[in-house]
Design a protein around this motif. Structure first.
Motif: not given
Length: 172
Positions: A68-81
């Motif tokens: 869920p952290l990956y989904a929030a940051l990466h899929d949500g276009q909030l962080a690149e890594q």
């Protein structure tokens, strides 16, 4: 610690640490092109009865495809890594560290997304399928570590019995 208290499947008790009533914050400014955010939490020392629960929580959150952290940051276009890791304190409390590089002008949103994922996990608990997958990955990692440790013990016995010619000694 709140997560460990609310969901017994993660662990049986909380880490031995005095109550912390507010967050600790340190900000470091440097001349760099990319902003990096690091959030860290104390973790119990290796061998503590809650260490396995902490390891499972880290594994649950760091998987790059289902987390869920990956989904929030990466899929949500909030962080690149992002990187989530457990650092062992070698007998002392260690840390769980989350490091992420937010996209430009998205740092506040990324920080809120991280907090929301952690809050949701603490309140709702983990998705059962994701929890089972994290358990399987953790079991595999532990078996791999045990295999490496067994090989190291065998090499140690061989070296003690045969000596190590490269170091110029042989037991007589």
């Amino acid at each position: 610690q709140h997560l460990l208290n609310r969901h017994p499947s993660f662990g049986s008790s909380v880490a031995l640490e005095e109550a912390q009533y507010e967050g600790r914050h340190a900000e470091v400014t440097a001349a760099v092109e990319q902003e990096q955010h690091i959030i860290a939490w104390r973790s119990p020392p290796m061998g503590h009865r809650d260490q396995l629960a902490v390891m499972l929580t880290v594994e649950l959150l760091r998987d790059s495809t289902t987390s869920p952290l990956y989904a929030a940051l990466h899929d949500g276009q909030l962080a690149e890594q992002f990187v989530l890791r457990l650092r062992d304190g070698h007998g002392w409390p260690g840390t769980v560290e989350l490091s992420y590089v937010p996209f430009p002008n998205r740092a506040a949103e990324a920080g809120m997304a991280v907090q929301q994922v952690l809050t949701d996990l603490a309140i709702q608990g983990p998705d059962q399928a994701l929890l089972e997958a994290a358990k399987r990955r953790l079991r595999f990692q532990r078996r791999s570590q045990q295999a490496v440790a067994q090989t190291a013990r065998m090499l140690e016995r061989w070296e003690l019995g045969m000596g190590v010619p490269a170091f110029g000694f042989k037991l007589e």
